[in-house]
Design a protein around this motif. Structure first.
Motif: not given
Length: 175
Positions: A9, A22, A54-56, A59, A79, A81, A84-85, A109-110
């Motif tokens: 992201h 998030i 990711s659902s954040a 992102t 997307y 969950d 996420y991380m 993602g992250h």
């Protein structure tokens, strides 16, 4: 041959008091960097069959800013969950679940999971590509790997070939 790309992201906004991680959106720097990275992605000719994001919020926003540069557009965007991380192991497990009829995938993602996965995947590549890709996976970094297989379950550590690595800073320096 399979192609996997990672897009971290863009720079996120830390200026909203009380916001859950998030829910953080993009900072002005991220809003500027993501379209530039989209143009860079287009320049490489990469266009994914499938996007796993990711659902954040940050992102999703990053993907929305690079998506107009894909031609043709992806067949599917999901997307999730669980991204996420996610750590490198979870990301690799998700990659293994991709259907073999999909030949190119973009993960959005992250860190630290993306940095860990990036280092793990790097196999045979030019030394300068390896040094650049292993040094850091900063915000809005983008990497493309190819794998000499037709099965996502075969994607494994040290099996990827880095064919492109870009960061917003490197794009600015190239101007």
């Amino acid at each position: 041959m399979l192609t996997l790309a990672l897009l971290r992201h863009a720079k996120s906004n830390w200026d909203v008091p009380g916001a859950l991680d998030i829910e953080r959106d993009l900072a002005p720097r991220g809003l500027e960097a993501a379209p530039r990275m989209g143009a860079e992605i287009a320049r490489t000719g990469f266009s994914p069959d499938l996007v796993l994001c990711s659902s954040a919020v940050r992102t999703r926003m990053t993907y929305d800013l690079v998506a107009p540069y894909f031609a043709p557009p992806p067949r599917a965007v999901r997307y999730e969950d669980q991204l996420y991380m996610a750590g490198a192991r979870r990301l690799l497990d998700r990659i293994h679940d991709i259907s073999d009829d999909v030949k190119s995938v973009l993960l959005v993602g992250h860190n630290p999971g993306f940095h860990e996965l990036n280092i793990a995947l790097i196999g045979d590549c030019a030394p300068e590509s390896e040094r650049a890709a292993k040094s850091k996976f900063p915000t809005c970094a983008f990497a493309i790997y190819t794998f000499d297989t037709d099965h996502w379950t075969d994607v494994a550590p040290r099996k990827g070939r880095v064919v492109h690595f870009a960061t917003p800073r490197r794009l600015s320096e190239a101007r």
